[in-house]
Each structure stands twice: as structure tokens, then as C-alpha cells.
Design a protein around this motif. Structure first.
Motif, PDB file in Angstrom:
ATOM      1  N   PRO A  83      -7.456  39.158 -36.194  1.00  0.00           N
ATOM      2  CA  PRO A  83      -7.388  40.242 -37.174  1.00  0.00           C
ATOM      3  C   PRO A  83      -8.780  40.839 -37.394  1.00  0.00           C
ATOM      4  O   PRO A  83      -9.771  40.110 -37.345  1.00  0.00           O
ATOM      5  CB  PRO A  83      -6.906  39.546 -38.447  1.00  0.00           C
ATOM      6  CG  PRO A  83      -6.539  38.164 -38.076  1.00  0.00           C
ATOM      7  CD  PRO A  83      -7.152  37.842 -36.770  1.00  0.00           C
ATOM      8  N   ASP A  84      -8.853  42.129 -37.647  1.00  0.00           N
ATOM      9  CA  ASP A  84     -10.108  42.808 -37.959  1.00  0.00           C
ATOM     10  C   ASP A  84     -11.079  42.874 -36.777  1.00  0.00           C
ATOM     11  O   ASP A  84     -12.004  42.081 -36.668  1.00  0.00           O
ATOM     12  CB  ASP A  84     -10.809  42.149 -39.153  1.00  0.00           C
ATOM     13  CG  ASP A  84     -11.921  43.062 -39.685  1.00  0.00           C
ATOM     14  OD1 ASP A  84     -12.512  42.709 -40.702  1.00  0.00           O
ATOM     15  OD2 ASP A  84     -12.181  44.112 -39.075  1.00  0.00           O
ATOM     16  N   THR A  99     -15.704  24.774 -30.802  1.00  0.00           N
ATOM     17  CA  THR A  99     -14.944  25.898 -30.240  1.00  0.00           C
ATOM     18  C   THR A  99     -13.479  25.828 -30.673  1.00  0.00           C
ATOM     19  O   THR A  99     -12.888  26.845 -31.054  1.00  0.00           O
ATOM     20  CB  THR A  99     -15.051  25.910 -28.704  1.00  0.00           C
ATOM     21  OG1 THR A  99     -16.429  26.005 -28.339  1.00  0.00           O
ATOM     22  CG2 THR A  99     -14.290  27.077 -28.098  1.00  0.00           C
ATOM     23  N   ARG A 100     -12.890  24.627 -30.652  1.00  0.00           N
ATOM     24  CA  ARG A 100     -11.495  24.485 -31.123  1.00  0.00           C
ATOM     25  C   ARG A 100     -11.381  24.936 -32.580  1.00  0.00           C
ATOM     26  O   ARG A 100     -10.457  25.639 -32.952  1.00  0.00           O
ATOM     27  CB  ARG A 100     -11.019  23.026 -30.962  1.00  0.00           C
ATOM     28  CG  ARG A 100     -10.501  22.732 -29.556  1.00  0.00           C
ATOM     29  CD  ARG A 100     -10.000  21.301 -29.422  1.00  0.00           C
ATOM     30  NE  ARG A 100     -11.126  20.380 -29.284  1.00  0.00           N
ATOM     31  CZ  ARG A 100     -11.714  20.091 -28.120  1.00  0.00           C
ATOM     32  NH1 ARG A 100     -11.260  20.606 -27.001  1.00  0.00           N
ATOM     33  NH2 ARG A 100     -12.749  19.278 -28.070  1.00  0.00           N
ATOM     34  N   ARG A 101     -12.362  24.561 -33.378  1.00  0.00           N
ATOM     35  CA  ARG A 101     -12.352  24.988 -34.780  1.00  0.00           C
ATOM     36  C   ARG A 101     -12.523  26.513 -34.874  1.00  0.00           C
ATOM     37  O   ARG A 101     -11.860  27.180 -35.672  1.00  0.00           O
ATOM     38  CB  ARG A 101     -13.484  24.259 -35.528  1.00  0.00           C
ATOM     39  CG  ARG A 101     -13.501  24.555 -36.984  1.00  0.00           C
ATOM     40  CD  ARG A 101     -14.514  23.693 -37.737  1.00  0.00           C
ATOM     41  NE  ARG A 101     -14.643  24.171 -39.106  1.00  0.00           N
ATOM     42  CZ  ARG A 101     -13.752  23.936 -40.061  1.00  0.00           C
ATOM     43  NH1 ARG A 101     -12.686  23.198 -39.794  1.00  0.00           N
ATOM     44  NH2 ARG A 101     -13.923  24.415 -41.273  1.00  0.00           N
ATOM     45  N   GLY A 102     -13.404  27.066 -34.040  1.00  0.00           N
ATOM     46  CA  GLY A 102     -13.662  28.512 -34.055  1.00  0.00           C
ATOM     47  C   GLY A 102     -12.429  29.315 -33.678  1.00  0.00           C
ATOM     48  O   GLY A 102     -12.169  30.379 -34.252  1.00  0.00           O
ATOM     49  N   VAL A 103     -11.653  28.811 -32.731  1.00  0.00           N
ATOM     50  CA  VAL A 103     -10.426  29.506 -32.311  1.00  0.00           C
ATOM     51  C   VAL A 103      -9.457  29.585 -33.484  1.00  0.00           C
ATOM     52  O   VAL A 103      -8.886  30.636 -33.785  1.00  0.00           O
ATOM     53  CB  VAL A 103      -9.777  28.770 -31.108  1.00  0.00           C
ATOM     54  CG1 VAL A 103      -8.379  29.296 -30.830  1.00  0.00           C
ATOM     55  CG2 VAL A 103     -10.663  28.914 -29.867  1.00  0.00           C
ATOM     56  N   GLU A 104      -9.336  28.466 -34.187  1.00  0.00           N
ATOM     57  CA  GLU A 104      -8.434  28.409 -35.348  1.00  0.00           C
ATOM     58  C   GLU A 104      -8.909  29.383 -36.444  1.00  0.00           C
ATOM     59  O   GLU A 104      -8.125  30.142 -37.012  1.00  0.00           O
ATOM     60  CB  GLU A 104      -8.510  26.960 -35.841  1.00  0.00           C
ATOM     61  CG  GLU A 104      -7.554  26.525 -36.865  1.00  0.00           C
ATOM     62  CD  GLU A 104      -8.063  25.185 -37.407  1.00  0.00           C
ATOM     63  OE1 GLU A 104      -8.148  24.219 -36.616  1.00  0.00           O
ATOM     64  OE2 GLU A 104      -8.417  25.129 -38.603  1.00  0.00           O
ATOM     65  N   ARG A 105     -10.231  29.404 -36.708  1.00  0.00           N
ATOM     66  CA  ARG A 105     -10.788  30.290 -37.744  1.00  0.00           C
ATOM     67  C   ARG A 105     -10.678  31.764 -37.332  1.00  0.00           C
ATOM     68  O   ARG A 105     -10.435  32.636 -38.151  1.00  0.00           O
ATOM     69  CB  ARG A 105     -12.264  29.928 -38.019  1.00  0.00           C
ATOM     70  CG  ARG A 105     -12.508  28.573 -38.674  1.00  0.00           C
ATOM     71  CD  ARG A 105     -12.036  28.531 -40.119  1.00  0.00           C
ATOM     72  NE  ARG A 105     -10.619  28.292 -40.244  1.00  0.00           N
ATOM     73  CZ  ARG A 105      -9.822  28.736 -41.207  1.00  0.00           C
ATOM     74  NH1 ARG A 105     -10.299  29.481 -42.159  1.00  0.00           N
ATOM     75  NH2 ARG A 105      -8.554  28.456 -41.237  1.00  0.00           N
ATOM     76  N   GLU A 160      -8.402  33.111 -35.404  1.00  0.00           N
ATOM     77  CA  GLU A 160      -6.996  33.520 -35.543  1.00  0.00           C
ATOM     78  C   GLU A 160      -6.625  33.767 -36.999  1.00  0.00           C
ATOM     79  O   GLU A 160      -5.765  34.586 -37.300  1.00  0.00           O
ATOM     80  CB  GLU A 160      -6.071  32.473 -34.924  1.00  0.00           C
ATOM     81  CG  GLU A 160      -5.936  32.681 -33.438  1.00  0.00           C
ATOM     82  CD  GLU A 160      -5.028  31.651 -32.772  1.00  0.00           C
ATOM     83  OE1 GLU A 160      -4.128  32.044 -32.012  1.00  0.00           O
ATOM     84  OE2 GLU A 160      -5.242  30.444 -33.003  1.00  0.00           O
ATOM     85  N   ALA A 161      -7.323  33.054 -37.900  1.00  0.00           N
ATOM     86  CA  ALA A 161      -7.058  33.234 -39.332  1.00  0.00           C
ATOM     87  C   ALA A 161      -7.840  34.419 -39.901  1.00  0.00           C
ATOM     88  O   ALA A 161      -7.748  34.718 -41.087  1.00  0.00           O
ATOM     89  CB  ALA A 161      -7.421  31.950 -40.076  1.00  0.00           C
ATOM     90  N   GLY A 162      -8.669  35.079 -39.060  1.00  0.00           N
ATOM     91  CA  GLY A 162      -9.454  36.230 -39.528  1.00  0.00           C
ATOM     92  C   GLY A 162     -10.681  35.836 -40.329  1.00  0.00           C
ATOM     93  O   GLY A 162     -11.276  36.665 -41.007  1.00  0.00           O
ATOM     94  N   ASP A 163     -11.095  34.569 -40.241  1.00  0.00           N
ATOM     95  CA  ASP A 163     -12.232  34.065 -41.016  1.00  0.00           C
ATOM     96  C   ASP A 163     -13.525  34.258 -40.205  1.00  0.00           C
ATOM     97  O   ASP A 163     -14.076  33.312 -39.635  1.00  0.00           O
ATOM     98  CB  ASP A 163     -11.982  32.580 -41.333  1.00  0.00           C
ATOM     99  CG  ASP A 163     -13.006  32.002 -42.273  1.00  0.00           C
ATOM    100  OD1 ASP A 163     -13.988  32.697 -42.606  1.00  0.00           O
ATOM    101  OD2 ASP A 163     -12.839  30.828 -42.666  1.00  0.00           O
ATOM    102  N   THR A 164     -14.022  35.506 -40.185  1.00  0.00           N
ATOM    103  CA  THR A 164     -15.167  35.823 -39.320  1.00  0.00           C
ATOM    104  C   THR A 164     -16.453  35.135 -39.786  1.00  0.00           C
ATOM    105  O   THR A 164     -17.315  34.836 -38.968  1.00  0.00           O
ATOM    106  CB  THR A 164     -15.386  37.346 -39.243  1.00  0.00           C
ATOM    107  OG1 THR A 164     -15.286  37.884 -40.558  1.00  0.00           O
ATOM    108  CG2 THR A 164     -14.345  38.011 -38.372  1.00  0.00           C
ATOM    109  N   ASP A 165     -16.576  34.892 -41.091  1.00  0.00           N
ATOM    110  CA  ASP A 165     -17.776  34.182 -41.568  1.00  0.00           C
ATOM    111  C   ASP A 165     -17.858  32.790 -40.969  1.00  0.00           C
ATOM    112  O   ASP A 165     -18.924  32.335 -40.553  1.00  0.00           O
ATOM    113  CB  ASP A 165     -17.743  34.034 -43.101  1.00  0.00           C
ATOM    114  CG  ASP A 165     -18.095  35.344 -43.784  1.00  0.00           C
ATOM    115  OD1 ASP A 165     -18.515  36.285 -43.068  1.00  0.00           O
ATOM    116  OD2 ASP A 165     -17.927  35.420 -45.014  1.00  0.00           O
ATOM    117  N   ALA A 166     -16.719  32.116 -40.949  1.00  0.00           N
ATOM    118  CA  ALA A 166     -16.699  30.768 -40.386  1.00  0.00           C
ATOM    119  C   ALA A 166     -17.042  30.813 -38.894  1.00  0.00           C
ATOM    120  O   ALA A 166     -17.789  29.968 -38.393  1.00  0.00           O
ATOM    121  CB  ALA A 166     -15.329  30.125 -40.600  1.00  0.00           C
ATOM    122  N   VAL A 167     -16.530  31.816 -38.187  1.00  0.00           N
ATOM    123  CA  VAL A 167     -16.839  31.932 -36.749  1.00  0.00           C
ATOM    124  C   VAL A 167     -18.340  32.158 -36.571  1.00  0.00           C
ATOM    125  O   VAL A 167     -18.975  31.556 -35.698  1.00  0.00           O
ATOM    126  CB  VAL A 167     -16.025  33.065 -36.077  1.00  0.00           C
ATOM    127  CG1 VAL A 167     -16.414  33.219 -34.609  1.00  0.00           C
ATOM    128  CG2 VAL A 167     -14.519  32.789 -36.189  1.00  0.00           C
TER     129      VAL A 167
END
Ligand code: PMV
Length: 291
Positions: free
Chosen positions: A153-154, A198-204, A206-213
Motif C-alpha cells: 500500500p502507498d 527481511t522476513r519481518r520487512g516483507v510482513e511490515r 504488506e501492512a503498509g508500515d513504511t517506517d518499520a521498513v
């Protein structure tokens, strides 16, 4: 005449670790390589001096069973050997255009597979990350076992890319990491940690959590540095982006080349421009296509 183009690629997370079976998160950047393939009336090919182009034409011939002489011309907006997947884009665009010029509508999955085979033949070793992403476009998650597109998203802002003007041979950088992993079990743990983040980043993502990425990109840069693949010029660009409030890491093999930074605002772009040879904003782009 058939004209195809394919985008450059950038790693948001996971380069080098992907060589060890971990996943990587990439996107297709809005700078492209364009390949013209034309049927020749006279005998003999007219190809540029590129092992990737020659191998890609050979594979299109094998697939179609057609031996017609071809001329090929390549134009590219992607810096060469700088971590933006220039060879993957040229390989995919050439396979795509040459197979069509020879009369076959090779489907996307097959183009990705053939472009990966081209890189393996020319380089000896290569993960399918760049070739899959340049073919599919958008965001992707790629490991040896699984490849898929990712809905994020975004996508409005894009990313800042900074280039130090240099390049480094991917094979040598990959060999350097492999020596380190053999010598020191801590390096193998670092590769595993890159896989975890990276696994965590993929999940974040997909959730649209760009800060976490963004935070994970910073962490990934620290681990790439620990594996010895950063450099003073890459670090300068990374720190310029961070000091301007962004997140940043090198992309691709490292040693020299490009960083990718987020968010793509004036502050981050301006700061990276100050220390880079070239800096620009890229959007997320479509994959290989006929022009
Ligand atoms: O710098 P590039 O675009 O060749 O990317 C290399 C990425 C590595 O993970 C280091 C190698 C690979 O084959 O994926």
C-alpha cells in the motif's frame, strides 16, 4: 523490428543473504534498458559486445528454433555494475525482444527463467532476485525456492537513489562474503539475521508500515557493513540521508555504486545530492514490456 524495455532493480532488504537461500525484498526502478532487435537480410548477426546480449539471443533462438540473423541495439538509463541490476534488465529485455522478433510470445515466467539462466552462464553465480524483479516489475520477494509479487500500500513517493559514480564486480563481492562465511561462523549468523529482518520487512511492507521498513533498511545496512561490502562513499551517502531524517542502505553487491533512501522528500534528496555523483528520485516501475 521489436523493441522491448526492462527496468533496473533495487534491493530494499536482503542482498547477499539471498545467495544463501534467504529471501530478498526488491522493487523495479523507473530507469530502463531498451533493446531493439531487427531481422537482418544479410548473413551473420550484428550484436553489441555484451556477453549478456549474446547469451540472451542464443537462448531466444533455442526456445524458438529459429536461426534468422539478427541485429541488436541496446540503450540504457541504468548505471552499469552499480547495484541497480543493469545486466538483469538487459538480459530480460533482450530475451523478450529477440524471442518476439523470432516469432514466439514467450510468457513472463519464462522470460524471468531464461534471463536468470543468462546471468548464471555469464557470471557463474547469480540469485534470481534481479532477473525476476526486472521481468515482473513492482515489488517482489525472491528466494531460491519461492518468488512472488508483493502488494505494498502507498507507492506514491518512490525512493531516492544516490550513486557514487563507481562500480564493483558482483562476483568479487559475493566471493568476499563467501570467504568470510567460511572463515567465521559469526558471518553466517549475520547472513541468517539479514534473512530474519527481511522476513519481518516483507510482513511490515504488506501492512503498509513504511517506517518499520525504513528502520529495517538501516539495520540491514549495519549488517552489510559487518559483512565488508560497504565503502566510504556508500557510507557517506547513507549518513547524508540519515542526517536528513531518512533511512538508507546500499543496494546490490556493494563495494561501490548506489544507495537507496527513504522517504523521497526534498531534504533526503538534497542531502544525498551533496555527497553523491548523481542522485535522483525513482518510482516503482512496470516490468519487461514491448515498446
Ligand atoms: O549489484 P547487483 O545488481 O549485481 O546485485 C547483486 C546482488 C547479490 O545478492 C549480491 C548477488 C545476487 O546474485 O543476488
Amino acid at each position: 523490428m521489436t523493441r522491448s524495455s526492462a527496468p533496473g532493480t533495487a534491493f530494499l532488504l536482503g542482498e547477499h543473504a539471498v545467495v544463501y537461500g534467504e529471501p530478498a525484498l526488491l522493487f523495479a526502478v523507473g530507469r530502463r534498458a531498451t533493446v531493439d532487435v531487427d531481422t537482418k537480410e544479410t548473413v551473420g548477426d550484428d550484436l553489441p559486445d555484451s556477453a549478456y546480449v549474446r547469451e540472451a539471443v542464443g537462448r531466444a533462438r533455442e526456445y524458438t528454433g529459429e536461426d534468422t540473423p539478427l541485429s541488436v541495439e541496446v540503450e540504457s538509463e541504468i548505471p552499469i555494475g552499480a547495484g541497480l541490476g543493469s545486466s538483469a534488465a538487459v538480459s530480460a529485455a533482450t530475451v523478450h525482444a529477440a524471442s518476439r522478433e523470432l516469432g514466439a510470445q514467450m510468457e513472463r515466467e519464462k522470460v524471468a527463467e531464461e534471463a536468470h539462466a543468462v546471468e548464471l552462464d555469464v557470471q557463474g553465480a547469480a540469485s534470481p532476485a534481479d532477473t525476476y524483479t526486472t521481468t515482473m516489475g513492482g515489488y517482489t520477494v525472491v528466494s531460491d525456492e519461492k518468488k512472488r509479487s508483493l502488494e505494498v500500500p502507498d507507492e506514491r513517493e518512490g525512493f531516492v537513489v544516490g550513486w557514487d559514480g563507481g562500480s564493483a564486480p558482483t562476483g568479487e563481492m559475493v566471493d568476499g562474503v563467501s570467504r568470510l562465511v567460511e572463515e567465521n561462523p559469526v558471518a553466517a549468523d549475520i547472513v541468517g539475521s539479514i534473512g530474519d529482518l527481511t522476513r519481518r520487512g516483507v510482513e511490515r511492507a504488506e501492512a503498509g508500515d513504511t517506517d518499520a521498513v525504513g528502520g529495517l533498511m538501516d539495520m540491514n545496512q549495519g549488517l552489510l557493513d559487518a559483512l565488508g561490502v560497504s565503502s566510504s562513499s556508500l557510507s557517506r551517502m547513507v549518513w547524508a540521508a540519515r542526517d536528513a531524517g531518512g533511512s538508507a542502505k546500499l543496494t546490490g553487491a556493494g563495494g561501490a555504486g548506489c544507495v537507496v533512501a527513504y522517504p523521497a522528500n526534498e531534504e533526503v534528496l538534497g542531502a544525498v545530492e551533496q555527497v553523491a555523483e548523481e542522485a535522483f528520485v525513482v518510482g516503482v516501475s512496470e516490468g519487461v514490456r514491448t515498446e
